[in-house]
Design an enzyme around this catalytic site. Structure first.
Site, PDB file in Angstrom:
ATOM      1  N   GLY A  41       0.793  -1.371   0.151  1.00 27.75           N
ATOM      2  CA  GLY A  41       0.082   0.043   0.120  1.00 27.75           C
ATOM      3  C   GLY A  41       0.906   1.237   0.343  1.00 27.75           C
ATOM      4  N   VAL A  43       2.171   5.281   1.578  1.00 31.19           N
ATOM      5  CA  VAL A  43       2.465   5.428   3.060  1.00 31.19           C
ATOM      6  C   VAL A  43       2.239   7.107   2.920  1.00 31.19           C
ATOM      7  CG1 VAL A  43       4.683   5.807   4.450  1.00 31.19           C
ATOM      8  CG2 VAL A  43       3.995   3.633   3.104  1.00 31.19           C
ATOM      9  N   LYS A  61       0.025   4.245   7.037  1.00 24.73           N
ATOM     10  CA  LYS A  61       0.375   3.102   5.590  1.00 24.73           C
ATOM     11  C   LYS A  61      -1.019   2.475   5.210  1.00 24.73           C
ATOM     12  CE  LYS A  61       4.808   1.096   6.419  1.00 24.73           C
ATOM     13  NZ  LYS A  61       5.349  -0.028   6.369  1.00 24.73           N
ATOM     14  N   ASP A 158      10.476  -9.717   7.929  1.00 25.12           N
ATOM     15  CA  ASP A 158      11.357  -9.136   6.266  1.00 25.12           C
ATOM     16  C   ASP A 158      12.112  -8.248   6.346  1.00 25.12           C
ATOM     17  OD1 ASP A 158      10.980  -8.182   3.298  1.00 25.12           O
ATOM     18  OD2 ASP A 158       9.147  -6.768   3.876  1.00 25.12           O
TER      19      ASP A 158
HETATM   20  P1  ADP Z   1       8.391  -1.599   1.943  1.00 24.92           P
HETATM   21  O1  ADP Z   1       7.075  -2.635   0.922  1.00 24.92           O
HETATM   22  O2  ADP Z   1       9.158  -1.473   1.405  1.00 24.92           O
HETATM   23  O3  ADP Z   1       8.703  -2.471   3.349  1.00 24.92           O
HETATM   24  P2  ADP Z   1       6.867   0.447   3.480  1.00 24.92           P
HETATM   25  O4  ADP Z   1       5.018   0.028   2.715  1.00 24.92           O
HETATM   26  O5  ADP Z   1       7.847  -0.267   4.377  1.00 24.92           O
HETATM   27  O6  ADP Z   1       7.636  -0.185   2.101  1.00 24.92           O
HETATM   28  O7  ADP Z   1       7.516   1.667   2.651  1.00 24.92           O
HETATM   29  C1  ADP Z   1       7.450   1.836   1.962  1.00 24.92           C
HETATM   30  C2  ADP Z   1       8.420   3.545   2.013  1.00 24.92           C
HETATM   31  O8  ADP Z   1       7.595   4.695   2.068  1.00 24.92           O
HETATM   32  C3  ADP Z   1       9.950   3.318   2.569  1.00 24.92           C
HETATM   33  O9  ADP Z   1      10.934   3.256   1.609  1.00 24.92           O
HETATM   34  C4  ADP Z   1      10.008   4.588   3.304  1.00 24.92           C
HETATM   35  O10 ADP Z   1      10.802   5.140   2.073  1.00 24.92           O
HETATM   36  C5  ADP Z   1       8.496   5.109   3.932  1.00 24.92           C
HETATM   37  N1  ADP Z   1       8.470   4.761   4.662  1.00 24.92           N
HETATM   38  C6  ADP Z   1       8.170   3.512   5.631  1.00 24.92           C
HETATM   39  N2  ADP Z   1       8.424   3.164   6.909  1.00 24.92           N
HETATM   40  C7  ADP Z   1       8.253   4.943   7.016  1.00 24.92           C
HETATM   41  C8  ADP Z   1       8.640   5.592   8.935  1.00 24.92           C
HETATM   42  N3  ADP Z   1       8.211   4.797   9.729  1.00 24.92           N
HETATM   43  N4  ADP Z   1       9.274   6.854   8.680  1.00 24.92           N
HETATM   44  C9  ADP Z   1       9.736   7.323   7.375  1.00 24.92           C
HETATM   45  N5  ADP Z   1       9.125   6.889   6.143  1.00 24.92           N
HETATM   46  C10 ADP Z   1       8.290   5.817   5.938  1.00 24.92           C
HETATM   47 MG    MG Z   2       8.417  -1.189   5.843  1.00 24.74          MG
END
Ligand code: ADP
Ligand code: MG
Length: 455
Positions: A41, A43, A61, A158
């Site tokens: 999804g 973020v 998220k 993961d």
């Molecule tokens: P993934 O499936 O790669 O783990 P995520 O849904 O966790 O992807 O995150 C997508 C993007 O959102 C990440 O690449 C990061 O840049 C940003 N992001 C995720 N969580 C955080 C957070 N807690 N603080 C800042 N940026 C975040």
């Molecule tokens: Mg992630």
């Protein structure tokens, strides 16, 4: 589906929060900007109107789960409540979850420093490497975080540099426990959530995911911090899988102490039961010495003065319960199966064997959740879109059909590479298509094996 997307466009730029009160989510969050797109999804950065002073900025998220009946989210919400009670400086704080606009939403701490993957790329581009001190300090922080969660019987599933964030030069692990919250604790969850580079041999062979599988991934991260490259690499999905399952264990360059290399090798033991736990690694004299130095730094005392969850006994009972009812090997089972596992893991797996092992594996999990099907489909959709974006629709179709046939006929890697390079400039550009085919096959096995993925 990007259900919050339009709202973000609406408030983009530096619009003051007060002017966009109409975009309030769950009666307290105001969208600020899109941060990125993950596997499941989108973020967003949000501002929490009810947040403590200095803690207003949080991350939302948004996970599209289709038409969920309220009772289907009860289990996920219960799990979310438990996650929200956990506190550790090396773990991205999980605040809450709720369902809004057909999306399952998770609110977590915001980490303004970028992720470790970005940091590594940045260093790599400018030809820099991390100092040994930096690596050890970060490694210890990760070990403390992983140990805290493993003590509470929570798996990550993961662990990768993209899920590790920098905040004031301290590392914080994101998404801990989130995989189970979303997918249930089953084999399919690992298959769909894990990133091939960091996946352990037993996870790839569907021999059960446990705390030691997280340790393998942490070993891959340690290697990456030292060498600025993945521990196991390959031109395509299957060649990485083969290296992980039967390839040699990578060794650190001579500039690192041999004691660190020994730790790495123990973490990357192909046999999970021979890998040390996070607690055991922290007790290794070489690590323990550095841990003492780390403890003496006053700024990071919070690593050792931990808030106790409100009702640890209830949490513990709950986690025991879900752990035992899932398809993962419980600790007791693990001990009994050690012998058997030793044999299985040390067995050499030929490519055909491995493919069969993967496709014959019991892919239908016990206790899977209704969310699974939609989540898996969303992931496939994202992968397909991303591959089409990279290759163009026409090339994608060609590559997809060629690879499907080649994999069915068990073509050799050299042959595949040669054929692909007639269509694309680098065969490695087809990595995602290869992975997509693998996932599609997994999903197909689930849906044709008589039982449904959902319910
Ligand atoms: P993934 O499936 O790669 O783990 P995520 O849904 O966790 O992807 O995150 C997508 C993007 O959102 C990440 O690449 C990061 O840049 C940003 N992001 C995720 N969580 C955080 C957070 N807690 N603080 C800042 N940026 C975040
Ligand atoms: Mg992630």
């Amino acid at each position: 589906m990007l259900k919050f997307q339009e709202t973000v466009k609406h408030v983009s730029g530096s619009a003051p929060i007060s002017t966009c009160s109409e975009t309030l989510i769950a009666r307290r969050y105001v969208l600020q900007q899109k941060l990125g797109r993950g596997s499941f999804g989108t973020v967003y950065l949000v501002s929490d109107k009810k947040g403590k002073q200095g803690e207003e900025l949080k991350v939302l998220k948004e996970i599209s789960v289709g038409d969920l009946k309220p009772n289907e989210t009860v289990e996920a919400n219960l799990e979310a409540q438990l996650l929200s009670k956990l506190n550790h400086p090396a773990i991205v704080k999980f605040y809450s979850s709720f369902v809004e606009r057909e999306s399952f939403c998770i609110i977590t701490e915001y980490c303004e420093g970028r992720d470790l993957d970005c940091k590594i790329q940045e260093y790599k581009e400018s030809g820099k490497i991390f100092t040994e001190n930096e690596i050890i300090e970060w490694f210890i922080q990760l070990l403390l975080g992983v140990n805290y969660m493993h003590e509470r019987r929570i798996l990550h599933r993961d662990l990768k540099t993209k899920n590790i964030f920098l905040k004031n030069n301290l590392l914080k692990i994101g998404d801990f426990g989130v995989s189970r919250l979303l997918m249930g604790s089953c084999d399919l969850a690992t298959t769909f959530i894990g990133t091939p580079y960091y996946m352990s041999p037993e996870a790839l062979k569907h021999q059960g995911y446990n705390t030691k599988s997280d340790i393998w991934s942490l070993g891959c991260i340690l290697y990456e911090m030292c060498c600025m490259d993945h521990a196991f690499t390959g031109h395509n999905f299957l060649s990485i899988v083969l290296k992980i399952v039967e390839g040699n264990t990578p060794t650190l360059p001579d500039r690192y102490p041999s004691k660190l290399n020994t730790v790495l090798h123990s973490m990357l033991n192909k046999n999970p039961s021979l890998r040390p736990s996070a607690a055991e690694i922290l007790k290794i004299p070489y690590i323990d010495e550095q841990l003492e130095v780390f403890k003496n730094l006053s700024t990071i005392n919070s690593y050792f003065i931990l808030e106790i969850p409100e009702d640890p006994q209830i949490a513990e009972e709950y986690y025991n319960d879900v752990f035992d009812s899932c398809s993962e090997t419980s600790e007791e089972e693990e001990k009994g199966e050690e012998e058997e596992e030793n044999m299985e893991v040390s067995q050499t797996v030929s490519k055909t064997n491995l493919q069969t092992a993967i496709s014959m594996a019991p892919a239908v999990p016990r206790g899977s959740r209704a969310i699974n099907n939609t989540m898996a489909e969303t992931k496939l959709k994202h992968m397909r879109e991303s591959a089409i974006q990279k290759l163009g629709a026409e090339v994608f179709e060609k590559v997809y059909h060629y690879l499907k046939k080649a994999r069915e006929q068990n073509a050799s890697e050299d042959e595949i590479q040669e054929c692909l390079e007639k269509v694309v400039s680098r065969a490695s550009d087809c990595f995602e298509v290869d992975q997509l085919l693998y996932f599609e096959e997994q999903l197909h096995i689930c849906s044709t094996s008589g039982k449904k993925v959902s319910h």
